[in-house]
Motif scaffolding. Structure first.
Motif, PDB file in Angstrom:
ATOM      1  N   THR A 257       0.849  -1.197   0.000  1.00  0.00           N
ATOM      2  CA  THR A 257       0.000   0.000   0.000  1.00  0.00           C
ATOM      3  C   THR A 257       0.881   1.242   0.000  1.00  0.00           C
ATOM      4  OG1 THR A 257      -1.768  -1.136   1.199  1.00  0.00           O
ATOM      5  CG2 THR A 257      -1.756   1.273   1.293  1.00  0.00           C
ATOM      6  N   PRO A 258       0.668   2.171  -0.936  1.00  0.00           N
ATOM      7  CA  PRO A 258       1.510   3.381  -0.977  1.00  0.00           C
ATOM      8  C   PRO A 258       1.361   4.207   0.300  1.00  0.00           C
ATOM      9  CG  PRO A 258       0.257   3.120  -3.007  1.00  0.00           C
ATOM     10  CD  PRO A 258      -0.304   2.138  -2.036  1.00  0.00           C
ATOM     11  N   ALA A 259       2.467   4.811   0.707  1.00  0.00           N
ATOM     12  CA  ALA A 259       2.468   5.635   1.915  1.00  0.00           C
ATOM     13  C   ALA A 259       3.335   6.861   1.694  1.00  0.00           C
ATOM     14  CB  ALA A 259       2.997   4.839   3.111  1.00  0.00           C
ATOM     15  N   LEU A 260       2.778   8.032   2.018  1.00  0.00           N
ATOM     16  CA  LEU A 260       3.534   9.286   2.013  1.00  0.00           C
ATOM     17  C   LEU A 260       3.926   9.577   3.459  1.00  0.00           C
ATOM     18  CD1 LEU A 260       1.280  11.268  -0.456  1.00  0.00           C
ATOM     19  CD2 LEU A 260       3.608  10.471  -0.908  1.00  0.00           C
ATOM     20  N   VAL A 261       5.217   9.590   3.726  1.00  0.00           N
ATOM     21  CA  VAL A 261       5.741   9.806   5.081  1.00  0.00           C
ATOM     22  C   VAL A 261       6.466  11.139   5.078  1.00  0.00           C
ATOM     23  CG1 VAL A 261       7.297   8.923   6.847  1.00  0.00           C
ATOM     24  CG2 VAL A 261       5.920   7.322   5.500  1.00  0.00           C
ATOM     25  N   HIS A 271       2.351  20.125  17.252  1.00  0.00           N
ATOM     26  CA  HIS A 271       0.969  19.918  16.797  1.00  0.00           C
ATOM     27  C   HIS A 271       0.693  18.513  16.278  1.00  0.00           C
ATOM     28  CE1 HIS A 271       2.523  20.809  12.726  1.00  0.00           C
ATOM     29  NE2 HIS A 271       1.377  20.390  12.242  1.00  0.00           N
ATOM     30  N   GLY A 272       1.700  17.640  16.185  1.00  0.00           N
ATOM     31  CA  GLY A 272       1.464  16.215  16.094  1.00  0.00           C
ATOM     32  C   GLY A 272       0.897  15.643  14.817  1.00  0.00           C
ATOM     33  N   CYS A 273       1.058  16.307  13.682  1.00  0.00           N
ATOM     34  CA  CYS A 273       0.472  15.813  12.430  1.00  0.00           C
ATOM     35  C   CYS A 273       1.519  15.814  11.321  1.00  0.00           C
ATOM     36  CB  CYS A 273      -0.694  16.694  11.981  1.00  0.00           C
ATOM     37  SG  CYS A 273      -1.943  17.019  13.238  1.00  0.00           S
ATOM     38  N   ASN A 274       1.359  14.906  10.353  1.00  0.00           N
ATOM     39  CA  ASN A 274       2.212  14.929   9.172  1.00  0.00           C
ATOM     40  C   ASN A 274       1.911  16.182   8.345  1.00  0.00           C
ATOM     41  OD1 ASN A 274      -0.356  13.474   8.261  1.00  0.00           O
ATOM     42  ND2 ASN A 274       0.674  13.885   6.331  1.00  0.00           N
ATOM     43  N   SER A 275       2.635  16.377   7.270  1.00  0.00           N
ATOM     44  CA  SER A 275       2.536  17.641   6.539  1.00  0.00           C
ATOM     45  C   SER A 275       1.206  17.797   5.802  1.00  0.00           C
ATOM     46  CB  SER A 275       3.687  17.757   5.525  1.00  0.00           C
ATOM     47  OG  SER A 275       3.446  16.923   4.405  1.00  0.00           O
ATOM     48  N   VAL A 276       0.791  19.040   5.664  1.00  0.00           N
ATOM     49  CA  VAL A 276      -0.386  19.380   4.857  1.00  0.00           C
ATOM     50  C   VAL A 276      -0.162  18.944   3.410  1.00  0.00           C
ATOM     51  CG1 VAL A 276      -1.678  21.324   3.859  1.00  0.00           C
ATOM     52  CG2 VAL A 276      -1.172  21.276   6.325  1.00  0.00           C
ATOM     53  N   LEU A 277       1.060  19.136   2.912  1.00  0.00           N
ATOM     54  CA  LEU A 277       1.344  18.782   1.518  1.00  0.00           C
ATOM     55  C   LEU A 277       1.178  17.288   1.275  1.00  0.00           C
ATOM     56  CD1 LEU A 277       4.425  21.100   0.915  1.00  0.00           C
ATOM     57  CD2 LEU A 277       2.181  21.290  -0.190  1.00  0.00           C
ATOM     58  N   ALA A 278       1.668  16.458   2.196  1.00  0.00           N
ATOM     59  CA  ALA A 278       1.509  15.012   2.039  1.00  0.00           C
ATOM     60  C   ALA A 278       0.038  14.615   2.142  1.00  0.00           C
ATOM     61  CB  ALA A 278       2.329  14.279   3.097  1.00  0.00           C
TER      62      ALA A 278
END
Length: 549
Positions: A257-261, A271-278
């Motif tokens: 399964t593809p994953a953007l990390v 703030h505990g979140c991955n990027s808005v762009l990803a």
């Protein structure tokens, strides 16, 4: 140099890119198993997918498996014919070498290449630290040459390092004579707590990244006037350092399964979140984008809605709340060493914590699905106790074996998530941004933590007065609080009652676009435990890394 071998069952990264219909000019390979995806994807593909947020109950040493569940859910969605993609944070090496160890999921629901992801991936964290420390070095250089209006006693910008190191929390710079700079007090934050980490994760473009870097508040003049990073004239160089780091990283799960990390701010001190762009990219490339917010709902998910979704105008379709029987028993008073023993009564007591997070989630008006992450020691009677309580609230629940079975163990969960996500609701945040900062803090403390109120120390009150004076009172609040309790006392498990939250200090994060409220004794530079995870990590003569789990 010999070619890097792919783990058994994994596809070359070009196959993963093809699965997403990514043209060759839209991604850059980093070896055979990872790649950078260019921002031009966002201009070419509309963001039409549904966003699924995975959160959890209050963490315990027993483990909850939020990342493992996120990966398993995305794999389960593929099993039922849905085009899913993950958008997750990159692990920080601080916890990897400290208390937590690796953070790429587990068992049949793990990201690959796991070791590379845990140990720096494509170098984004190093770039963030370099940009952060370039600004810090420039500040001291300008103080040395008297090229700034900054008051050395009011410099706010520290240095950063992606290693837990309590000895660097408070330091004195510039000792050793005139050639060594201006003596002053400072310290180090861990890279995950750097404002540049938050900026990278909230930026919408390279231009937005640069503008946010310019707005960083680095300190004050002797007269109390604000000084920003723009004065240093190195924001262009900082942006250049981050030129590749702003691109999301493409990897895959063990089932392909593809994953953007991308990005890795902690949720207890950032703030505990991955990027808005990803996240936007995942919504453009997939039918369902599965993301997570750090720690429990009271920390990561609250900030996901009030900070990330508010700024980026994202609108999640559903929330998954993860719990385990073992963690519920700990919240119900059972000892860590006794968790393999069935105890329905301890589970029922621990369900108060799960209900607290369901109550918190209700403020945002999104459909919620509870996922019980199965462990071998769990019993049917314990599952039944949880199912009865959750279903009595009208909330769907599924038991998932994502560690043992991967996507096949998450089919029921995936089906319930798809059903929940069919009900479209408007984005709802917890408070208006134009409310006074104290009112915003009070709202979070009462509605999300269940506190009776808030105590603002004189030091924090002075900073809030400064925020009002500078016109920053409109900024939303990023609460820095222990992850181990709904309260600011890490020893209080379950659903504490009759407590207040103490805000001891306020930090300005103008570039990121929020104010940080520091509570309790939470620190922005963690220390290593007595037996850090680094002690069990090694490399054999063939270059295989061991102990990184």
């Amino acid at each position: 140099m010999p070619a890097v071998e792919l783990s058994p069952g994994l596809r070359p990264i070009e196959a993963v890119a093809r699965d997403l219909d990514l043209a060759p000019e839209l991604w850059e390979p980093y070896g055979r198993d990872k790649a950078k995806v260019k921002l031009e994807v966002l201009a070419q593909r509309p963001a039409g997918g549904k966003l699924i947020l995975v959160s959890a109950i209050t963490p315990t040493p027993a483990g909850e498996g939020k990342t493992t569940t996120s990966i398993g859910l995305a794999q389960g969605l593929r099993k039922i014919g849905k085009r899913s993609i993950l958008a997750l944070r990159q692990p920080s090496m601080g916890p990897v070498f400290g208390r937590k160890g690796g953070a790429t999921g587990g068992g049949a629901s793990r990201l690959e290449p796991s070791d590379a992801i845990n140990l720096g991936l494509t170098g984004d964290f190093h770039a963030i630290a370099a940009a952060h420390n370039l600004l810090a070095a420039t500040i001291d250089n300008r103080l040395h040459f008297r090229q700034t209006t900054l008051d050395p006693r009011q410099v706010l910008w520290k240095r950063t390092l992606d290693t837990n190191d309590r000895a660097l929390r408070s330091i004195v710079l510039g000792l050793g004579g005139k050639l060594q700079g201006v003596p002053r007090e400072s310290g180090f934050d861990i890279t995950a707590a750097s404002e540049i980490m938050a900026i990278l994760c909230l930026a919408e473009s390279r231009a937005d990244l640069r503008a946010r870097l310019e707005r960083i508040l680095i300190g004050f003049t002797p007269e109390g006037e604000p000084v920003t990073a723009a004065e240093t004239r190195v924001v262009g160089a900082m942006t250049a350092i981050l030129n590749e780091a702003i691109l999301p990283n493409l990897v895959q799960s063990r089932e392909g399964t593809p994953a953007l990390v991308h990005g890795g701010p902690f949720a207890n001190i950032a703030h505990g979140c991955n990027s808005v762009l990803a996240t936007r990219m995942a919504l453009a490339l997939g039918e369902y984008a599965v993301t997570e917010a750090g720690f429990a709902f009271d920390l990561g998910a609250e900030k996901f809605f009030n900070l990330k979704c508010r700024q980026a105008k994202l609108n999640p379709a559903a929330v998954v709340l993860v719990a385990t029987i073992r963690a519920l028993k700990m919240h119900g008073g059972q000892a860590l060493d006794d968790l393999d023993r069935p105890d329905v009564e301890a589970v029922e007591r621990g369900l108060d914590n799960l209900e607290a997070h369901l109550d918190a989630a209700a403020h945002f008006g999104k459909p919620v699905v509870v996922s019980i992450n199965r462990f071998p020691s769990d019993t049917q009677k314990e599952f039944d106790a949880v199912i009865r309580r959750v279903e009595s609230r009208g909330v769907p629940i599924a038991v998932a074996d994502v560690f043992g079975q991967g996507g096949a163990g998450a089919i029921e969960l995936a089906e319930k998530v798809v059903e929940a996500a069919t009900f479209e609701t408007a984005l709802r945040t917890l408070y208006p941004v134009d409310a006074d900062p104290v009112a915003k803090i009070e709202t979070i403390a009462r509605a999300i933590y269940g506190a009776d109120g808030v105590t603002i120390t004189p030091a924090a009150a002075a900073k809030l007065a400064k925020a009002r004076q500078l016109g920053d009172a409109h900024l939303p609040i990023c609460m820095a609080k222990t992850q181990d309790s709904l309260s600011d006392n890490p020893k209080l498990r379950g659903r504490p009652k009759g407590f207040t939250i103490t805000v001891r200090d306020i930090e300005f994060a103008r570039g990121a676009g929020f104010l940080v409220a520091l509570t309790g004794d939470l620190l922005r530079m963690p220390g290593l435990p007595a037996r850090p995870a680094a002690e069990r990590i090694d490399v054999d003569e063939h270059g295989r890394i061991t102990g990184l789990t």
